[in-house]
Design a protein around this motif. Structure first.
Motif, PDB file in Angstrom:
ATOM      1  N   PHE A 281      74.033  39.003   3.764  1.00  0.00           N
ATOM      2  CA  PHE A 281      74.194  40.313   3.527  1.00  0.00           C
ATOM      3  C   PHE A 281      73.651  41.278   4.689  1.00  0.00           C
ATOM      4  CE2 PHE A 281      74.117  38.800  -0.914  1.00  0.00           C
ATOM      5  CZ  PHE A 281      75.208  39.525  -1.352  1.00  0.00           C
ATOM      6  N   SER A 282      72.969  40.612   5.793  1.00  0.00           N
ATOM      7  CA  SER A 282      72.663  41.501   6.824  1.00  0.00           C
ATOM      8  C   SER A 282      73.708  41.728   7.894  1.00  0.00           C
ATOM      9  CB  SER A 282      71.255  40.951   7.415  1.00  0.00           C
ATOM     10  OG  SER A 282      71.610  39.627   7.767  1.00  0.00           O
ATOM     11  N   LYS A 283      73.413  42.785   8.794  1.00  0.00           N
ATOM     12  CA  LYS A 283      74.486  42.706   9.872  1.00  0.00           C
ATOM     13  C   LYS A 283      74.603  41.750  10.815  1.00  0.00           C
ATOM     14  CE  LYS A 283      74.588  47.797   9.587  1.00  0.00           C
ATOM     15  NZ  LYS A 283      74.293  49.073  10.269  1.00  0.00           N
ATOM     16  N   GLU A 284      73.139  41.004  11.015  1.00  0.00           N
ATOM     17  CA  GLU A 284      73.278  40.236  12.146  1.00  0.00           C
ATOM     18  C   GLU A 284      73.318  38.569  11.553  1.00  0.00           C
ATOM     19  OE1 GLU A 284      68.881  41.421  10.763  1.00  0.00           O
ATOM     20  OE2 GLU A 284      70.752  42.160  11.241  1.00  0.00           O
ATOM     21  N   GLY A 285      73.259  38.442  10.191  1.00  0.00           N
ATOM     22  CA  GLY A 285      73.080  37.389   9.484  1.00  0.00           C
ATOM     23  C   GLY A 285      71.975  36.429   9.741  1.00  0.00           C
ATOM     24  N   ASP A 286      71.925  35.124   9.600  1.00  0.00           N
ATOM     25  CA  ASP A 286      70.877  34.089   9.855  1.00  0.00           C
ATOM     26  C   ASP A 286      69.665  34.449   8.990  1.00  0.00           C
ATOM     27  OD1 ASP A 286      69.611  32.241  11.050  1.00  0.00           O
ATOM     28  OD2 ASP A 286      69.489  32.993  12.911  1.00  0.00           O
ATOM     29  N   TYR A 287      68.616  33.666   9.030  1.00  0.00           N
ATOM     30  CA  TYR A 287      67.403  33.803   8.242  1.00  0.00           C
ATOM     31  C   TYR A 287      66.811  35.102   8.854  1.00  0.00           C
ATOM     32  CZ  TYR A 287      68.145  29.051   6.777  1.00  0.00           C
ATOM     33  OH  TYR A 287      68.708  27.819   6.084  1.00  0.00           O
ATOM     34  N   ALA A 301      52.246  24.033  15.235  1.00  0.00           N
ATOM     35  CA  ALA A 301      50.682  23.921  15.030  1.00  0.00           C
ATOM     36  C   ALA A 301      50.471  22.657  14.158  1.00  0.00           C
ATOM     37  CB  ALA A 301      50.157  25.228  14.288  1.00  0.00           C
ATOM     38  N   GLN A 302      51.119  22.122  13.531  1.00  0.00           N
ATOM     39  CA  GLN A 302      51.158  21.003  12.487  1.00  0.00           C
ATOM     40  C   GLN A 302      51.450  19.697  13.291  1.00  0.00           C
ATOM     41  OE1 GLN A 302      53.544  22.718   9.504  1.00  0.00           O
ATOM     42  NE2 GLN A 302      51.772  23.582   8.191  1.00  0.00           N
ATOM     43  N   GLY A 303      52.035  20.010  14.498  1.00  0.00           N
ATOM     44  CA  GLY A 303      52.331  18.735  15.316  1.00  0.00           C
ATOM     45  C   GLY A 303      53.977  18.232  15.273  1.00  0.00           C
ATOM     46  N   TYR A 304      54.850  19.016  14.561  1.00  0.00           N
ATOM     47  CA  TYR A 304      56.049  18.790  14.453  1.00  0.00           C
ATOM     48  C   TYR A 304      56.829  19.322  15.813  1.00  0.00           C
ATOM     49  CZ  TYR A 304      55.734  18.238   9.475  1.00  0.00           C
ATOM     50  OH  TYR A 304      55.347  17.944   8.044  1.00  0.00           O
ATOM     51  N   ARG A 305      57.716  18.719  16.384  1.00  0.00           N
ATOM     52  CA  ARG A 305      58.571  18.706  17.406  1.00  0.00           C
ATOM     53  C   ARG A 305      59.477  19.884  17.585  1.00  0.00           C
ATOM     54  NH1 ARG A 305      58.203  14.895  21.220  1.00  0.00           N
ATOM     55  NH2 ARG A 305      57.156  12.663  20.580  1.00  0.00           N
ATOM     56  N   ARG A 306      59.869  20.319  16.049  1.00  0.00           N
ATOM     57  CA  ARG A 306      60.732  21.535  16.133  1.00  0.00           C
ATOM     58  C   ARG A 306      60.338  22.130  14.697  1.00  0.00           C
ATOM     59  NH1 ARG A 306      63.222  16.820  15.239  1.00  0.00           N
ATOM     60  NH2 ARG A 306      63.916  16.733  17.219  1.00  0.00           N
ATOM     61  N   SER A 307      60.867  23.303  14.559  1.00  0.00           N
ATOM     62  CA  SER A 307      60.594  23.938  13.314  1.00  0.00           C
ATOM     63  C   SER A 307      61.204  23.300  11.901  1.00  0.00           C
ATOM     64  CB  SER A 307      61.227  25.480  13.260  1.00  0.00           C
ATOM     65  OG  SER A 307      61.115  26.246  11.752  1.00  0.00           O
ATOM     66  N   ARG A 308      60.293  23.439  11.052  1.00  0.00           N
ATOM     67  CA  ARG A 308      60.915  22.752   9.457  1.00  0.00           C
ATOM     68  C   ARG A 308      61.975  23.509   8.983  1.00  0.00           C
ATOM     69  NH1 ARG A 308      57.083  24.134   6.644  1.00  0.00           N
ATOM     70  NH2 ARG A 308      55.288  25.001   8.263  1.00  0.00           N
ATOM     71  N   LEU A 309      62.069  24.663   9.411  1.00  0.00           N
ATOM     72  CA  LEU A 309      63.267  25.375   9.008  1.00  0.00           C
ATOM     73  C   LEU A 309      64.507  25.240   9.852  1.00  0.00           C
ATOM     74  CD1 LEU A 309      64.204  27.907   7.198  1.00  0.00           C
ATOM     75  CD2 LEU A 309      63.769  29.501   9.141  1.00  0.00           C
ATOM     76  N   PRO A 310      65.367  24.567   9.511  1.00  0.00           N
ATOM     77  CA  PRO A 310      66.731  24.297  10.203  1.00  0.00           C
ATOM     78  C   PRO A 310      67.334  25.472  10.531  1.00  0.00           C
ATOM     79  CG  PRO A 310      66.860  23.220   8.013  1.00  0.00           C
ATOM     80  CD  PRO A 310      65.749  24.214   7.820  1.00  0.00           C
ATOM     81  N   GLU A 311      67.978  25.357  11.880  1.00  0.00           N
ATOM     82  CA  GLU A 311      68.621  26.284  12.665  1.00  0.00           C
ATOM     83  C   GLU A 311      70.204  26.298  12.301  1.00  0.00           C
ATOM     84  OE1 GLU A 311      67.880  26.132  16.827  1.00  0.00           O
ATOM     85  OE2 GLU A 311      65.802  26.324  16.618  1.00  0.00           O
ATOM     86  N   PHE A 312      70.735  27.515  12.191  1.00  0.00           N
ATOM     87  CA  PHE A 312      72.385  27.690  12.039  1.00  0.00           C
ATOM     88  C   PHE A 312      72.868  27.891  13.481  1.00  0.00           C
ATOM     89  CE2 PHE A 312      71.421  29.491   7.891  1.00  0.00           C
ATOM     90  CZ  PHE A 312      71.786  28.535   7.023  1.00  0.00           C
ATOM     91  N   THR A 313      73.894  27.258  13.960  1.00  0.00           N
ATOM     92  CA  THR A 313      74.758  27.488  15.008  1.00  0.00           C
ATOM     93  C   THR A 313      75.367  28.813  14.978  1.00  0.00           C
ATOM     94  OG1 THR A 313      76.797  26.697  14.378  1.00  0.00           O
ATOM     95  CG2 THR A 313      75.304  25.028  15.238  1.00  0.00           C
ATOM     96  N   PRO A 314      75.467  29.358  16.092  1.00  0.00           N
ATOM     97  CA  PRO A 314      76.446  30.838  16.034  1.00  0.00           C
ATOM     98  C   PRO A 314      77.368  30.771  15.107  1.00  0.00           C
ATOM     99  CG  PRO A 314      75.446  30.280  18.325  1.00  0.00           C
ATOM    100  CD  PRO A 314      75.392  28.959  17.518  1.00  0.00           C
TER     101      PRO A 314
END
Length: 502
Positions: A281-287, A301-314
């Motif tokens: 619903f937002s104008k920009e989309g994404d989380y 901070a917990q030692g993960y190499r990437r965010s636990r929240l997956p990323e969307f492609t453009p």
């Protein structure tokens, strides 16, 4: 029916008197009313014909998690008594009936290579009976009862679920879309992911907190978008329907007027409701940006190499954005939010990512459900927040209701509906574009972990009688009187006393 006619005449008389006194509020003609149920909670017939096993069949048969040790094997027996259900909906005088399709009833193995003709025939009969009674059928495709065969493949953590769900949706569009004009892809995906994948209070109870819920949500968002585009591309022009989904949300209210608590309350609603609403619903989309920032910070901070929240492609952001014809909302209660400044835990946890203290004001009246407090002004605030945040979308309220234990003379439920419907009118007068209100639920049913110990129905169901008789409660008569007159008293107490229901 005689009782309904009597109460209707009494209510019309009361309304005519109160209208003169200026104590009556009128609902706009643009607002439609309905009642709702869900397949696993009412249908029973869990293994009738060629129906496949669902995750709730497996969960209730193999765990001791249900409070009264019950299950949905028989439930309200709506698979065999749907004609009585339609009679009840007609008695109430609502505009629409929202119900869900059991995925494993029409696709026994979860896949579209095998379609159950008995399952299709059941829903065909229900839809046709509703239309004959001049009631619009609103169908929810997914109300938590995934086929177990697909859960065995990872369920909503499996990216292939995007295709499997779209196949299921296409079968439903093909079978029922000539008569069904309102589609809801998912009911409360927050509950599916937080309580079923991150937690253990809903099937499949994976308990992989801080990780699985984010993967689940990512795949559900993509599944919803693909089903929306399928309908938009292939079915909308001929079937002339609409499609969206229904998100659950409390109103998160700051505990104090301090900037920290105000910011915390906004963060809480962004990371709960906004988690699913913002990409669509937002104008920009994404989380929401605050969600991306906090989960990424904690993950590193917990030692993960990437965010636990997956990323969307453009491309995925653009594909998901705008994939709802309305803002479906389920709302029951509110919470107080206090800011926290806790040390980041080394164990991933969604609650730590949000980092707020959530609690209830002890002065708020309580329902039987421990989480359900009566806070009608929170409903108004939430509707205004959605209107302001997402540029005044059309809002369709698909669930709102009150639980008790075992009471046909359910005055507390009547009071709840009176207060929340008045709050709804307040929000409409504020400028919120609300076009539908749905009472949860038509009748008492299987209430997940609480079994049959908590009741939300307008109709009382006797679960000790194998015939599962349904009896209208006082709230059913009250709800009918509202629909008959399309008016509501600002305070229901006087009307309750006049009608002999309180």
């Amino acid at each position: 029916m005689a009782l309904f006619k009597t109460i209707t005449l009494l209510c019309l008389l009361v309304v005519s008197v109160l209208a003169i006194k200026g104590e009556i509020r009128k609902f706009p003609d643009t607002l439609s009313f309905g009642v709702a149920t869900a397949a696993y909670q009412i249908e029973g017939a869990w293994n009738a014909s060629d129906k496949g096993e669902s995750i709730w069949d497996r969960f209730t048969h193999t765990t001791n998690s249900i409070k009264d040790k019950s299950n949905g094997d028989f439930a309200c027996d709506s698979y065999n008594q749907h004609k009585r259900d339609v009679e009840m909906v007609k008695e109430l005088g609502v505009d629409f009936y929202r119900f869900s399709i059991s995925w494993s009833r029409i696709l026994p193995n979860g896949f579209s290579n095998k379609i159950s003709q008995d399952g299709i025939a059941y829903y065909d009969s229900l839809i046709d009976d509703l239309l004959e009674a001049n009631i619009k059928p609103y169908i929810t495709l997914y109300h938590w009862d995934l086929p177990q065969s697909l859960q065995d493949l990872g369920g909503w953590t499996n990216p292939m679920m995007v295709d499997y769900f779209t196949d299921f949706a296409e079968v439903a569009f093909e079978a029922f879309g000539d008569r069904v004009k309102t589609w809801i892809t998912f009911n409360e995906p927050w509950v599916v992911c937080i309580e079923g994948y991150g937690g253990i209070s809903k099937a499949p109870a994976l308990g992989m907190n801080g990780i699985a819920e984010y993967i689940c949500a990512h795949n559900i968002l993509k599944s919803h978008a693909k089903a929306y585009h399928l309908y938009d591309d292939l079915y909308r022009s001929t079937q002339k329907g609409r499609i969206g989904w229904s998100l659950n949300a409390n109103w998160d209210h700051p505990a104090t007027k301090s900037p920290a608590d105000i910011e915390a309350a906004e963060r809480a609603i962004q990371m709960n409701l906004g988690w699913f609403a913002h990409p669509v619903f937002s104008k920009e989309g994404d989380y929401p940006q605050v969600m991306k920032d906090r989960v990424a910070r904690n993950s590193l901070a917990q030692g993960y190499r990437r965010s636990r929240l997956p990323e969307f492609t453009p491309e995925e952001i653009a594909y998901i954005k705008g994939t709802c014809d309305f803002f479906g909302l389920n709302h029951y209660t509110s919470t107080m939010i206090r800011s926290l400044t806790t040390t980041i835990s080394m164990e991933p946890n969604f609650r730590d990512d949000v980092d707020t203290d959530c609690f209830y004001d002890p002065s708020w009246p309580e329902a039987t459900s421990s989480w359900l407090k009566v806070v009608p002004w929170g409903f108004r605030n939430l509707l205004n927040w959605i209107t302001k945040t997402y540029n005044n979308p059309e809002i369709m309220v698909f669930e709102n209701g009150f639980s008790d234990k075992n009471n046909k003379d359910d005055v507390d439920r009547i009071s709840y509906y009176n207060q929340y419907l008045n709050a709804l009118l307040d929000a409409i007068e504020d400028g919120c574009n609300v076009t539908a209100y749905t009472a949860w639920s038509l009748m008492d049913n299987f209430e997940w972990l609480q079994g049959y110990t908590e009741r939300f129905g307008l109709y009382y169901v006797d679960f000790n009688d194998p015939r599962r008789p349904r009896t209208p409660k006082a709230s059913a008569l009250y709800f009918k009187s509202i629909l008959e007159t399309r008016t509501i008293e600002r305070n229901c107490n006087a009307q309750l006393n006049r009608n002999g229901t309180g």
